[in-house]
Enzyme design. Sequence first.
Site, PDB file in Angstrom:
ATOM      1  CE  LYS A 195      39.933  55.460 -10.090  1.00  0.00           C
ATOM      2  NZ  LYS A 195      40.112  54.981 -11.565  1.00  0.00           N
ATOM      3  CE  LYS A 197      35.071  55.363 -10.293  1.00  0.00           C
ATOM      4  NZ  LYS A 197      35.563  55.614 -11.754  1.00  0.00           N
ATOM      5  CG  ASP A 226      37.718  58.706 -12.147  1.00  0.00           C
ATOM      6  OD1 ASP A 226      37.639  59.722 -12.935  1.00  0.00           O
ATOM      7  OD2 ASP A 226      37.408  57.504 -12.744  1.00  0.00           O
ATOM      8  CD  GLU A 252      40.533  57.249 -14.147  1.00  0.00           C
ATOM      9  OE1 GLU A 252      39.871  56.648 -15.050  1.00  0.00           O
ATOM     10  OE2 GLU A 252      40.828  56.789 -12.985  1.00  0.00           O
ATOM     11  CG  ASP A 277      39.274  56.074 -18.175  1.00  0.00           C
ATOM     12  OD1 ASP A 277      39.243  55.419 -19.357  1.00  0.00           O
ATOM     13  OD2 ASP A 277      38.484  55.923 -17.246  1.00  0.00           O
ATOM     14  CE  LYS A 301      39.003  52.419 -17.561  1.00  0.00           C
ATOM     15  NZ  LYS A 301      37.632  53.387 -17.318  1.00  0.00           N
ATOM     16  CD  GLU A 355      40.032  51.998 -10.595  1.00  0.00           C
ATOM     17  OE1 GLU A 355      38.762  52.116  -9.927  1.00  0.00           O
ATOM     18  OE2 GLU A 355      40.992  52.799 -10.988  1.00  0.00           O
TER      19      GLU A 355
END
Length: 401
Positions: A195, A197, A226, A252, A277, A301, A355
């Site tokens: 993933k 960033k 993301d 994301e 998220d 999370k 993740e």
Amino acid sequence: MDKAAVSQGRASEGAGGGRDALVFGRTPIETARIRSIETRIVDLPLRRLQQFARFGTHLQSIVLVEILTEDGVTGIGEAVTPCGPWWSGDSVEAIKATIDRYLAPLLVGENLLAPTRLMAKLDEKVRNNGFAKAGIEMALLDGAGKILDVPLHILFGGKVRDSLPVAWPLATGDVAQEIDEAEEMLALGRAGAFKLKMAALPIAEDLARAKRLARALEGRAKLRVDPNEGWEEATAVRAIAELREAGVEMVEQPVARWNLDAMARLTRSSGTTIMIDEGVLSVHDTVEVVKRAAASLLSLKIMKSGGLRNARAMADIANAGGIPVYMGTFLESSIGTAANMHLAASLPALPLGGETIGPMLIGEDICVAPADYHDHALWLPEGPGLGIEIDREKLERFQRK
């Protein structure tokens, strides 16, 4: 002599030891009074720069929470933010102060084996502060597992899996270095997806970086991205189209957390999996996301949810509404990662895995046996509660003085 008075049972085997079903003639429920709650801030070095959309760091700090019962069982928990207060406003310093001054005094003398009642008590007296409460709840459940001599996942209905496929974050901004890092993680069997960033660089540079990574991984590993709320909706529409064409399988939280309408439009029109998220922090948020169809995947999370039980409720609501979940990370140590894995083990559907890679990025862990990664997956620890043990020597070395 009364047989109950001489019932077989042992006192605790050390601060975190296991328990017999009866201790000196008393049931576990009678032996779980909370004597004290201790917190420590622990500063752990990262193996390399972790670059988010608005912030980069070489350090991860956690709050270690230890709940000690009158009979010597210690429940261990962790409260952690994603490398500082930029994500939610929570900081480890504020978390520690809130627990020490406001939350811990409410729990001393209470029965550890009543987490629903105890967390309701905290919610009644202290609004929000979900990260601090998540650390407290994790320690309560770890202690409960130790007293009952069962792994934590049993408290959530038992396991349906022993491992979780993991995606590795690429977050340095140097695409050549990121390709090398991905190749290393594949070769070591640590991760099978990646993933990226994004949003710390200009959009054209970011898109070129993502496309180059996708070409390098083509046919061997999936790439996800993301932007951490970093794009306006118009930018997201254009960027997602290019990313989909390049083979990126998931985007994301491309837009601001408050903009559920834009998330719903992107979910309907992009042809790509859109994960939410920052925009879903509670069970109530989850209901709203389902009602609006504001995502096709939901990042779960423990910290942002205010605890393991809230996270499980969010997963159940999302799944009932046709939105599967994904195990996200705030770069926890092996403590929080064990909690994530126990929760993941109990969830029936995790189509893209998760993740939960904190221990691989943290240069020095504080657990005797760090989280186990092999075959591109995180594996469930064994033992009662979380199944972890603190390395006291390392704790002393990295504890903030």
